[in-house]
Motif scaffolding. Structure first.
Motif, PDB file in Angstrom:
ATOM      1  N   ARG A   1       0.809  -1.230   0.000  1.00 16.89           N
ATOM      2  CA  ARG A   1       0.000   0.000   0.000  1.00 16.89           C
ATOM      3  C   ARG A   1       0.838   1.274   0.000  1.00 16.89           C
ATOM      4  O   ARG A   1       0.368   2.321  -0.430  1.00 16.89           O
ATOM      5  N   PHE A   2       2.066   1.229   0.499  1.00 17.05           N
ATOM      6  CA  PHE A   2       2.850   2.452   0.644  1.00 17.05           C
ATOM      7  C   PHE A   2       3.059   3.197  -0.682  1.00 17.05           C
ATOM      8  O   PHE A   2       2.782   4.392  -0.767  1.00 17.05           O
ATOM      9  N   PRO A   3       3.528   2.525  -1.753  1.00 17.86           N
ATOM     10  CA  PRO A   3       3.674   3.259  -3.021  1.00 17.86           C
ATOM     11  C   PRO A   3       2.352   3.841  -3.519  1.00 17.86           C
ATOM     12  O   PRO A   3       2.327   4.930  -4.094  1.00 17.86           O
ATOM     13  N   GLN A   4       1.253   3.141  -3.273  1.00 23.01           N
ATOM     14  CA  GLN A   4      -0.056   3.656  -3.678  1.00 23.01           C
ATOM     15  C   GLN A   4      -0.391   4.931  -2.915  1.00 23.01           C
ATOM     16  O   GLN A   4      -0.989   5.851  -3.465  1.00 23.01           O
ATOM     17  N   LYS A   5      -0.002   4.996  -1.651  1.00 27.86           N
ATOM     18  CA  LYS A   5      -0.260   6.196  -0.855  1.00 27.86           C
ATOM     19  C   LYS A   5       0.536   7.383  -1.390  1.00 27.86           C
ATOM     20  O   LYS A   5       0.036   8.502  -1.423  1.00 27.86           O
ATOM     21  N   VAL A   6       1.764   7.130  -1.811  1.00 24.64           N
ATOM     22  CA  VAL A   6       2.587   8.206  -2.376  1.00 24.64           C
ATOM     23  C   VAL A   6       1.961   8.705  -3.678  1.00 24.64           C
ATOM     24  O   VAL A   6       1.837   9.910  -3.893  1.00 24.64           O
TER      25      VAL A   6
ATOM     26  N   ALA B   1       5.919   8.001 -11.360  1.00 22.20           N
ATOM     27  CA  ALA B   1       6.798   6.947 -11.881  1.00 22.20           C
ATOM     28  C   ALA B   1       8.248   7.421 -11.943  1.00 22.20           C
ATOM     29  O   ALA B   1       9.177   6.668 -11.604  1.00 22.20           O
ATOM     30  N   ILE B   2       8.451   8.673 -12.317  1.00 24.98           N
ATOM     31  CA  ILE B   2       9.807   9.240 -12.368  1.00 24.98           C
ATOM     32  C   ILE B   2      10.380   9.346 -10.955  1.00 24.98           C
ATOM     33  O   ILE B   2      11.541   8.991 -10.712  1.00 24.98           O
ATOM     34  N   LEU B   3       9.571   9.820 -10.011  1.00 26.54           N
ATOM     35  CA  LEU B   3      10.035   9.919  -8.612  1.00 26.54           C
ATOM     36  C   LEU B   3      10.322   8.540  -8.029  1.00 26.54           C
ATOM     37  O   LEU B   3      11.311   8.351  -7.318  1.00 26.54           O
ATOM     38  N   TYR B   4       9.464   7.579  -8.325  1.00 21.41           N
ATOM     39  CA  TYR B   4       9.641   6.221  -7.818  1.00 21.41           C
ATOM     40  C   TYR B   4      10.956   5.629  -8.332  1.00 21.41           C
ATOM     41  O   TYR B   4      11.714   5.021  -7.580  1.00 21.41           O
ATOM     42  N   GLU B   5      11.222   5.839  -9.611  1.00 20.94           N
ATOM     43  CA  GLU B   5      12.476   5.349 -10.183  1.00 20.94           C
ATOM     44  C   GLU B   5      13.669   6.039  -9.530  1.00 20.94           C
ATOM     45  O   GLU B   5      14.674   5.402  -9.224  1.00 20.94           O
ATOM     46  N   TRP B   6      13.557   7.345  -9.303  1.00 20.93           N
ATOM     47  CA  TRP B   6      14.628   8.103  -8.666  1.00 20.93           C
ATOM     48  C   TRP B   6      14.905   7.568  -7.262  1.00 20.93           C
ATOM     49  O   TRP B   6      16.051   7.377  -6.868  1.00 20.93           O
ATOM     50  N   LEU B   7      13.839   7.310  -6.511  1.00 17.86           N
ATOM     51  CA  LEU B   7      13.999   6.733  -5.173  1.00 17.86           C
ATOM     52  C   LEU B   7      14.603   5.333  -5.235  1.00 17.86           C
ATOM     53  O   LEU B   7      15.487   4.998  -4.453  1.00 17.86           O
ATOM     54  N   ALA B   8      14.126   4.522  -6.175  1.00 18.84           N
ATOM     55  CA  ALA B   8      14.620   3.145  -6.301  1.00 18.84           C
ATOM     56  C   ALA B   8      16.105   3.117  -6.653  1.00 18.84           C
ATOM     57  O   ALA B   8      16.823   2.190  -6.263  1.00 18.84           O
TER      58      ALA B   8
ATOM     59  N   ASP C   1      17.978  17.104 -13.034  1.00 21.40           N
ATOM     60  CA  ASP C   1      17.767  16.063 -14.049  1.00 21.40           C
ATOM     61  C   ASP C   1      16.378  15.434 -13.906  1.00 21.40           C
ATOM     62  O   ASP C   1      15.705  15.167 -14.898  1.00 21.40           O
ATOM     63  N   VAL C   2      15.969  15.204 -12.671  1.00 27.11           N
ATOM     64  CA  VAL C   2      14.648  14.610 -12.431  1.00 27.11           C
ATOM     65  C   VAL C   2      13.564  15.592 -12.848  1.00 27.11           C
ATOM     66  O   VAL C   2      12.573  15.216 -13.479  1.00 27.11           O
ATOM     67  N   TYR C   3      13.756  16.848 -12.537  1.00 27.54           N
ATOM     68  CA  TYR C   3      12.799  17.886 -12.942  1.00 27.54           C
ATOM     69  C   TYR C   3      12.665  17.924 -14.470  1.00 27.54           C
ATOM     70  O   TYR C   3      11.556  18.015 -15.002  1.00 27.54           O
ATOM     71  N   ASP C   4      13.796  17.845 -15.164  1.00 33.43           N
ATOM     72  CA  ASP C   4      13.763  17.841 -16.628  1.00 33.43           C
ATOM     73  C   ASP C   4      12.968  16.650 -17.167  1.00 33.43           C
ATOM     74  O   ASP C   4      12.240  16.783 -18.151  1.00 33.43           O
TER      75      ASP C   4
END
Length: 190
Positions: free
Chosen positions: A112-117, A152-159, A168-171
């Motif tokens: 559930r945690f990723p769904q909450k984010v 999805a971009i933030l999740y990948e960055w965290l992973a 770079d993430v903002y771009d």
């Protein structure tokens, strides 16, 4: 849900500890010793280290993703800058969340945690457009899709351990940001 006061206290305790230790090395016993509280008190307020860490991380993301006074892109940039600046703390919180993945008790919560984010990001995106829309005519589906791309971009960055720079993430998020801003300037159909 943990009360704000208890979450603030936990944040202060964890901030002190996570500067010197990896998140996965902190357990309820260590936390209780630092907080000068008993295990039953801990469980009454927090439930588990995973729940405490997840609630704290969600609260931090919520605090830094504030769209009310500026444009969507700048607000997202502020969140990414915070995440880059407090990289160690965030990664340690994630380690605490992941530490119990193998335990049966934490599996449902871990799912559930990723769904909450993602839900938080979608909610903030729709609220932003609702508050800034010129006509009130916007597509919830389009906003949810744009928020999902950013998530999805933030999740990948965290992973990946927040290895890229916030810039770079903002771009990478730029197209989704443009879609959100476009929704605020739509003219009503007559």
């Amino acid at each position: 849900m943990i009360t704000s006061i208890k979450l603030l206290e936990a944040n202060q305790i964890l901030a002190q500890v996570l500067d010197s230790e990896r998140g996965s090395e902190i357990n309820v016993k260590k936390f209780c010793k630092l907080a000068a509280c008993s295990r039953p008190t801990f469980y009454a307020h927090y439930g588990s280290m995973r729940q405490l860490s997840a609630e704290l991380l969600l609260k931090k993301l919520d605090q830094h993703l504030y769209f009310a006074t500026s444009d969507y892109g700048n607000s997202l940039k502020r969140l990414l800058t915070y995440m880059e600046k407090d990289r160690c703390f965030i990664l340690n919180l994630l380690a605490l969340i992941d530490a119990e993945k193998g335990k049966i008790k934490g599996k449902e919560f871990a799912a559930r945690f990723p769904q909450k984010v993602e839900w938080l990001l979608r909610k903030k995106t729709v609220c932003y457009v609702d508050a800034h829309s010129l006509s009130g005519d916007y597509s919830i589906k389009t906003l949810n899709n744009a928020a999902h791309i950013i998530y999805a971009i933030l999740y990948e960055w965290l992973a990946e351990g927040l290895q890229l720079s916030a810039r770079d993430v903002y771009d990478r998020c730029q197209l989704a940001i443009e879609i959100v801003e476009e929704q605020t300037s739509k003219k009503a159909l007559l």
